[in-house]
Design an enzyme around this catalytic site. Structure first.
Site, mmCIF file in Angstrom:
data_model
loop_
_atom_site.group_PDB
_atom_site.id
_atom_site.type_symbol
_atom_site.label_atom_id
_atom_site.label_comp_id
_atom_site.label_asym_id
_atom_site.label_seq_id
_atom_site.Cartn_x
_atom_site.Cartn_y
_atom_site.Cartn_z
ATOM 1 N N HIS A 158 3.461 -27.247 46.097
ATOM 2 C CA HIS A 158 4.482 -26.928 47.109
ATOM 3 C C HIS A 158 5.358 -25.796 46.562
ATOM 4 C CE1 HIS A 158 6.893 -28.446 50.684
ATOM 5 N NE2 HIS A 158 7.526 -27.362 50.245
ATOM 6 N N GLN A 202 12.837 -22.812 40.217
ATOM 7 C CA GLN A 202 13.872 -23.612 39.571
ATOM 8 C C GLN A 202 15.023 -22.727 39.129
ATOM 9 O OE1 GLN A 202 12.588 -26.838 36.895
ATOM 10 N NE2 GLN A 202 10.576 -25.886 37.001
ATOM 11 N N ASN A 252 17.972 -30.925 40.423
ATOM 12 C CA ASN A 252 16.743 -31.469 39.841
ATOM 13 C C ASN A 252 16.929 -32.939 39.456
ATOM 14 O OD1 ASN A 252 14.436 -31.935 38.167
ATOM 15 N ND2 ASN A 252 14.297 -29.723 37.844
ATOM 16 N N HIS A 267 7.950 -23.530 45.207
ATOM 17 C CA HIS A 267 9.354 -23.735 44.827
ATOM 18 C C HIS A 267 9.653 -23.007 43.530
ATOM 19 C CE1 HIS A 267 7.210 -26.688 42.324
ATOM 20 N NE2 HIS A 267 8.283 -26.733 41.540
ATOM 21 N N ARG A 321 -11.044 -5.342 22.448
ATOM 22 C CA ARG A 321 -11.548 -6.685 22.190
ATOM 23 C C ARG A 321 -11.736 -7.508 23.462
ATOM 24 N NH1 ARG A 321 -8.918 -9.915 17.910
ATOM 25 N NH2 ARG A 321 -7.836 -10.774 19.711
ATOM 26 N N ARG A 352 -14.758 -9.725 24.135
ATOM 27 C CA ARG A 352 -15.311 -10.540 23.052
ATOM 28 C C ARG A 352 -15.708 -11.905 23.611
ATOM 29 N NH1 ARG A 352 -10.312 -13.338 20.465
ATOM 30 N NH2 ARG A 352 -8.877 -12.797 22.106
ATOM 31 N N HIS A 376 15.821 -11.371 35.922
ATOM 32 C CA HIS A 376 16.704 -11.018 34.813
ATOM 33 C C HIS A 376 17.983 -10.414 35.374
ATOM 34 C CE1 HIS A 376 13.458 -11.044 31.419
ATOM 35 N NE2 HIS A 376 13.580 -12.184 32.065
ATOM 36 N N HIS A 435 16.207 -6.939 37.290
ATOM 37 C CA HIS A 435 14.783 -6.801 37.614
ATOM 38 C C HIS A 435 14.121 -8.172 37.602
ATOM 39 C CE1 HIS A 435 15.168 -6.575 33.223
ATOM 40 N NE2 HIS A 435 13.967 -7.102 33.147
ATOM 41 N N CYS A 474 8.119 -32.015 50.150
ATOM 42 C CA CYS A 474 7.931 -31.859 51.593
ATOM 43 C C CYS A 474 9.115 -32.482 52.355
ATOM 44 C CB CYS A 474 6.615 -32.511 52.028
ATOM 45 S SG CYS A 474 5.177 -31.436 51.818
ATOM 46 N N HIS A 484 3.958 -27.089 52.822
ATOM 47 C CA HIS A 484 3.418 -27.409 51.508
ATOM 48 C C HIS A 484 2.469 -26.325 50.997
ATOM 49 C CE1 HIS A 484 2.261 -30.345 48.408
ATOM 50 N NE2 HIS A 484 1.025 -29.911 48.548
ATOM 51 N N SER A 486 2.039 -29.019 38.579
ATOM 52 C CA SER A 486 1.008 -29.810 39.244
ATOM 53 C C SER A 486 1.240 -29.864 40.751
ATOM 54 C CB SER A 486 0.976 -31.219 38.668
ATOM 55 O OG SER A 486 2.283 -31.745 38.652
ATOM 56 N N ASN A 499 7.500 -21.108 38.119
ATOM 57 C CA ASN A 499 6.237 -21.330 37.433
ATOM 58 C C ASN A 499 5.214 -21.609 38.514
ATOM 59 O OD1 ASN A 499 7.689 -21.276 35.017
ATOM 60 N ND2 ASN A 499 7.982 -23.488 35.030
ATOM 61 N N CYS A 533 4.192 -35.820 48.584
ATOM 62 C CA CYS A 533 4.781 -34.666 47.888
ATOM 63 C C CYS A 533 6.298 -34.847 47.862
ATOM 64 C CB CYS A 533 4.419 -33.369 48.623
ATOM 65 S SG CYS A 533 5.396 -31.958 48.056
HETATM 66 ZN ZN LIG Z 1 13.749 -8.268 31.640
HETATM 67 ZN ZN LIG Z 2 4.975 -30.511 49.752
#
Ligand SMILES: [Zn+2]
Ligand SMILES: [Zn+2]
Length: 376
Positions: free
Chosen positions: A189, A193, A100, A191, A51, A54, A306, A321, A78, A138, A186, A178, A75
């Site tokens: 820079h 978490q 954080n 990083h 698929r 598609r 993990h 891993h 920075c 950055h 957004s 992420n 930022c």
């Molecule tokens: Zn895993």
């Molecule tokens: Zn920065």
């Protein structure tokens, strides 16, 4: 009208290509259509790669700019800048770790919470949320860090895992990055978490449970059996060195899903030897560069380490891993989670893991930005 017609054509292809999927020795797997068992999550993944072409008319994905400055005055990551909490970042030269400013879990989260009715349960959102900046620059992503700096970062992750995991009020330390606006980040820079929590995240809990059971049943760590299967097949391997290997798993839920793992079973980063740590950094770097080179964009992903929970449980057989879950199927095409995934709980993949692995394997291990500099 035209679109509907195309759809009809697409749905006629699987009948021709399905037999190829039934014979594992064949290399042509573009049209693979089958269900694959995910042994770490204990669930089926539907691979419906017939698929993948598609027609699609959804939103186009916006990518981060390729040419960012190495310092941005507003930022919050920075060096020297003031964060929203009023705290000022030090003039850091390598990595920088801080609590954080908008934590989802914290040690000062309300202790006294309203007891729920009936069968419901709750507990305080106690934990520690931290941010780790990879570099003062950055614009220097993990893929572009030098090897010694990646090794340093791995040591920082290891220290954080050990320091936070040692606390009696912490059951698990989740380290994750992420990357990219499509996964909600957004600020480019570089990083990651850390969520150190008073509970164990679900995927880790499942992996720990099935790994221990497999060890009891067979005498072998489950992940070692996964590595053997990947080695024997070979089509999904991306790169490896003496002690570390990267592959698109047979049961990949995302198009470019990728695992990086030491070849020996270790419960966490903390148990890796210095040589294994360097090998891990090298494979990690190669994988990240291949990701970026694929479409010559900062490749978005969710990366998680993990590692065994730190609550003192029996985690024999757990094999440390890193997992990458990139959300894109094509440069401008996002894998949406919809009915099967959100509603039913099982993934439906529109791509063949073998073919996606082949694309990644073919990429250079020289980052496209550096290749560009060398040419000019
Ligand atoms: Zn895993
Ligand atoms: Zn920065």
């Amino acid at each position: 009208m035209g679109k509907e017609k195309q759809n009809e054509q697409h749905f006629s292809t699987p009948r021709q290509t399905a037999p190829a999927a039934a014979s594992p020795k064949k290399t042509a797997t573009a049209g693979v259509w089958e269900e694959r068992w995910h042994p770490l999550r204990e669930e089926w993944v539907i691979i419906a790669a017939h698929r993948q072409d598609r027609p699609w008319s959804g939103n186009k994905v916006q990518h981060a700019q390729n040419d960012l400055p190495d310092y941005v005055a507003d930022c919050y990551l920075c060096p020297g800048n003031t964060r929203i909490s009023g705290a000022q970042n030090p003039d850091y030269k390598q990595t920088f770790v801080f609590n954080n400013d908008h934590p989802s879990v914290a040690l000062n989260a309300p202790e006294h919470i309203e007891p729920p009715c009936g069968i419901y349960r709750n507990q305080p959102a106690h934990g520690i949320a931290r941010v780790v900046c990879y570099s003062p620059k950055h614009n220097l992503s993990l893929a572009e860090l030098d090897m010694p700096d990646i090794v340093t970062l791995l040591r920082v992750w290891r220290e954080q895992y050990c320091e936070l995991g040692k606390r009696p009020d912490i059951s698990h330390v989740l380290i994750f990055e992420n990357r990219g606006e499509v996964v909600g980040v957004s600020n480019p820079h570089p990083h990651c978490q850390i969520y150190a929590t008073n509970f164990v995240f679900k995927t880790i809990e499942t992996e720990a449970r099935v790994s221990r059971r497999h060890l009891e049943d067979t005498g072998r760590p489950l992940f070692k059996d996964i590595l053997s299967a990947e080695k024997n097949d070979g089509r999904r391997l991306i790169c490896e060195n003496d002690s570390v290997i990267a592959f698109v798993p047979y049961f990949a839920r995302y198009a470019y899903e990728l695992f990086v793992a030491p070849k020996e079973t270790h419960p966490s980063l903390a148990a890796l030897s210095d040589t294994e740590l360097r090998d891990f950094a090298e494979v990690l770097q190669h994988v990240l560069i291949k990701f970026d080179n694929l479409w010559r964009i900062p490749f978005p992903y969710v990366m998680t380490l993990h590692q065994t929970p730190t609550d003192g449980g029996d985690y024999r057989g757990f094999h440390f891993h890193a997992e990458f879950h990139p959300p894109l199927r094509k440069p401008d095409l996002l894998k949406y989670l919809a009915g099967p995934e959100i509603g039913g709980g099982n993934f439906l993949s529109d791509t063949s893991p073998e073919q996606k692995a082949r694309e990644l394997r073919a990429q250079s291990i020289v980052h496209y930005k550096h290749a560009k500099k060398e040419r000019s």
